[in-house]
Design a protein around this motif. Structure first.
Motif, PDB file in Angstrom:
ATOM      1  N   LYS A  27       0.692  -1.092  -0.137  1.00  0.00           N
ATOM      2  CA  LYS A  27      -0.124   0.000   0.089  1.00  0.00           C
ATOM      3  C   LYS A  27       0.840   1.212  -0.156  1.00  0.00           C
ATOM      4  N   SER A  28       2.151   1.259   0.680  1.00  0.00           N
ATOM      5  CA  SER A  28       2.824   2.410   0.674  1.00  0.00           C
ATOM      6  C   SER A  28       3.308   2.851  -0.699  1.00  0.00           C
ATOM      7  N   LEU A  30       2.316   3.649  -4.243  1.00  0.00           N
ATOM      8  CA  LEU A  30       1.072   4.093  -5.083  1.00  0.00           C
ATOM      9  C   LEU A  30       1.409   3.854  -6.474  1.00  0.00           C
ATOM     10  N   PRO A  33      -0.418   7.223 -11.935  1.00  0.00           N
ATOM     11  CA  PRO A  33      -1.538   7.323 -12.897  1.00  0.00           C
ATOM     12  C   PRO A  33      -0.512   7.854 -14.145  1.00  0.00           C
ATOM     13  N   LEU A  34       0.608   8.120 -14.112  1.00  0.00           N
ATOM     14  CA  LEU A  34       1.195   8.583 -15.094  1.00  0.00           C
ATOM     15  C   LEU A  34       1.978   7.679 -16.171  1.00  0.00           C
ATOM     16  N   TRP A  72      19.975  16.607   0.149  1.00  0.00           N
ATOM     17  CA  TRP A  72      19.222  16.358   1.545  1.00  0.00           C
ATOM     18  C   TRP A  72      18.682  15.239   1.654  1.00  0.00           C
ATOM     19  N   HIS A  99      15.880  18.185  -7.169  1.00  0.00           N
ATOM     20  CA  HIS A  99      14.582  18.661  -6.504  1.00  0.00           C
ATOM     21  C   HIS A  99      14.624  19.418  -5.252  1.00  0.00           C
ATOM     22  N   ARG A 100      14.021  20.549  -5.103  1.00  0.00           N
ATOM     23  CA  ARG A 100      13.993  21.278  -3.949  1.00  0.00           C
ATOM     24  C   ARG A 100      15.349  21.347  -3.340  1.00  0.00           C
ATOM     25  N   ARG A 127       7.993  22.437  -8.517  1.00  0.00           N
ATOM     26  CA  ARG A 127       6.595  22.596  -9.283  1.00  0.00           C
ATOM     27  C   ARG A 127       6.428  21.085 -10.443  1.00  0.00           C
ATOM     28  N   SER A 129       8.099  18.525  -9.914  1.00  0.00           N
ATOM     29  CA  SER A 129       8.000  17.360  -9.409  1.00  0.00           C
ATOM     30  C   SER A 129       6.630  16.971  -9.137  1.00  0.00           C
ATOM     31  N   ILE A 130       5.856  18.007  -8.687  1.00  0.00           N
ATOM     32  CA  ILE A 130       4.386  17.881  -8.481  1.00  0.00           C
ATOM     33  C   ILE A 130       3.848  17.290  -9.793  1.00  0.00           C
ATOM     34  N   ASP A 131       4.175  17.984 -10.707  1.00  0.00           N
ATOM     35  CA  ASP A 131       3.512  17.536 -12.208  1.00  0.00           C
ATOM     36  C   ASP A 131       3.945  15.994 -12.492  1.00  0.00           C
ATOM     37  N   GLY A 133       4.282  13.901 -10.133  1.00  0.00           N
ATOM     38  CA  GLY A 133       3.608  12.979  -9.202  1.00  0.00           C
ATOM     39  C   GLY A 133       4.666  12.492  -8.149  1.00  0.00           C
ATOM     40  N   VAL A 134       5.771  13.343  -7.971  1.00  0.00           N
ATOM     41  CA  VAL A 134       6.803  12.878  -7.150  1.00  0.00           C
ATOM     42  C   VAL A 134       6.353  13.276  -5.520  1.00  0.00           C
ATOM     43  N   VAL A 135       6.320  11.805  -4.805  1.00  0.00           N
ATOM     44  CA  VAL A 135       5.858  12.236  -3.287  1.00  0.00           C
ATOM     45  C   VAL A 135       7.191  12.424  -2.533  1.00  0.00           C
TER      46      VAL A 135
ATOM     47  N   ALA B  34      17.846  18.946   7.880  1.00  0.00           N
ATOM     48  CA  ALA B  34      17.960  17.816   6.556  1.00  0.00           C
ATOM     49  C   ALA B  34      16.758  18.191   5.445  1.00  0.00           C
ATOM     50  N   GLN B  67       0.557   8.786   4.812  1.00  0.00           N
ATOM     51  CA  GLN B  67      -0.715   8.415   4.163  1.00  0.00           C
ATOM     52  C   GLN B  67      -2.032   8.184   5.140  1.00  0.00           C
ATOM     53  N   LEU B  78       5.865  17.982   0.942  1.00  0.00           N
ATOM     54  CA  LEU B  78       5.056  17.848  -0.130  1.00  0.00           C
ATOM     55  C   LEU B  78       3.706  18.608  -0.010  1.00  0.00           C
ATOM     56  N   ARG B 106      -2.096  13.402 -10.975  1.00  0.00           N
ATOM     57  CA  ARG B 106      -0.719  13.232 -10.699  1.00  0.00           C
ATOM     58  C   ARG B 106      -0.418  12.032  -9.666  1.00  0.00           C
ATOM     59  N   TYR B 107      -1.427  11.886  -8.691  1.00  0.00           N
ATOM     60  CA  TYR B 107      -1.162  11.166  -7.548  1.00  0.00           C
ATOM     61  C   TYR B 107      -2.080   9.995  -7.471  1.00  0.00           C
TER      62      TYR B 107
END
Lengths: 178, 158
Positions: A27-28, A30, A33-34, A72, A99-100, A127, A129-131, A133-135, B34, B67, B78, B106-107
């Motif tokens: 479940k962790s 996901l 959808p891309l 980081w 990323h960030r 931004r 990364s959101i597109d 779907g990076v968690v 971090a 989650q 995020l 996206r998710y």
């Protein structure tokens, strides 16, 4: 017979819970959808040269790997040898999607651990990364020559992922293995 | 009851946990550091209605990193970014549906705490109803049987 009903109910419940426990780990991760979709549009600078810009169009034509990382991020260090190995095979362009992060920290990280990337893209505000779907970094996408995302891996890339997921897909795309 | 003697080891343990806490407190800034330091300005709202709409929307969206928290509750990086994104889309005049679609694209459906009824969620939506009906049927059958039993007993008595 009816006295056995609670026993059967118990067994059924135990099987159900056991099934749930065995698959609890799934479940962790996901499903993205891309997969099967066109890579999200972006227009980002290079990590080292703010003048140079990258877009999906400028990367199209050959498959590429989008590896989201940050200085980081601990797991990025864990996957560093596997990413380096993949890049050194010379079968696919490995693009570091920073990323960030800050340019200084990222450059220092690459100096210290070695720079595996063929290209460096800088997504400072996350931004893009959101597109995608990076968690959480690291996440890795395989994009084919037409700009379609064919595979995504969440978390540190291991030699096993390179060997059994990424390379076979590249082979199916007709990329020659040396 | 004998009163327990003064226990130096207890004090010892307490002292040790105190030390641990202090060490943790020292480490904490390093752990926070971090995370990348890109400060986010707190979101501002033009009206209480806008704020209420934002909060209702954020409470219905799941934080994908942590989650079991909603987007409204989570303080993950995020989640902050996504809250900002939701806020911006609201400002640009997008509907709640459009904002949800943006996140689902996206998710995945996972971001929605109320998943849509579709082929792979039918069980989720229908199973409780079926279980309720099965339970009601069970109770009904039981009542019917007992009543029949009572009736037959009554007949025997007369």
């Amino acid at each position: 017979m009816s006295r056995l009903v609670p026993l059967f109910a118990f067994i059924a419940l135990a099987v159900l819970l056991g099934f749930g426990l065995r698959h609890a780990g799934d479940k962790s991760e996901l499903p993205s959808p891309l997969i099967g979709k066109t890579v999200p549009d972006f227009d980002l600078p290079s990590l080292f040269d703010p003048e140079a810009r990258y877009t999906p169009a400028s990367l199209a034509g050959q498959p590429w790997i989008a590896n989201f990382w940050a200085s980081w991020c601990y797991a990025c260090r864990v996957e560093h040898p596997a990413i380096t190995d993949l890049a050194n095979r010379g079968v696919v362009r490995v693009v570091g999607m920073n990323h960030r992060d800050t340019r200084e920290d990222a450059a220092e990280w690459l100096d210290r651990f070695g720079d595996p990337y063929h290209l460096h893209v800088f997504d400072a505000d996350g931004r893009t990364s959101i597109d995608f779907g990076v968690v959480a970094a690291p996440e890795t996408f395989l994009v084919d020559a037409n700009g379609i995302i064919v595979f995504k891996h969440i978390g540190a890339v291991t030699p096993d992922v390179v060997e059994n997921e990424i390379l076979p897909r590249l082979e199916r795309m007709g990329v020659e293995q040396p | 009851m004998i009163k327990r003697p003064f226990a130096p080891w207890r004090q010892h343990r307490l002292a040790r946990s105190c030390w641990r806490l202090m060490a943790l407190a020292l480490l904490l800034p390093a752990m926070v550091a971090a995370q990348p330091a890109t400060p986010r300005e707190p979101l501002t709202f033009e009206s209480p209605a806008e704020q209420a709409r934002f909060q209702a929307l954020a409470a219905e969206l799941r934080c994908v990193v942590c989650q079991n928290q909603s987007l409204a509750d989570s303080n993950a990086m995020l989640a902050q970014d996504l809250r900002h994104e939701v806020w911006e889309m609201m400002r640009e005049g997008h509907s709640d549906e459009a904002i949800k679609r943006f996140l689902v694209e996206r998710y995945g459906d996972f971001v929605l705490y109320r998943p849509p009824v579709q082929a792979n969620t039918v069980v989720l939506w229908v199973a409780p109803l079926l279980l309720l009906l099965a339970g009601a049927a069970l109770v009904g059958v039981n009542i019917y049987r007992r009543r029949a039993l009572l009736d037959s007993e009554g007949e025997e008595e007369t």
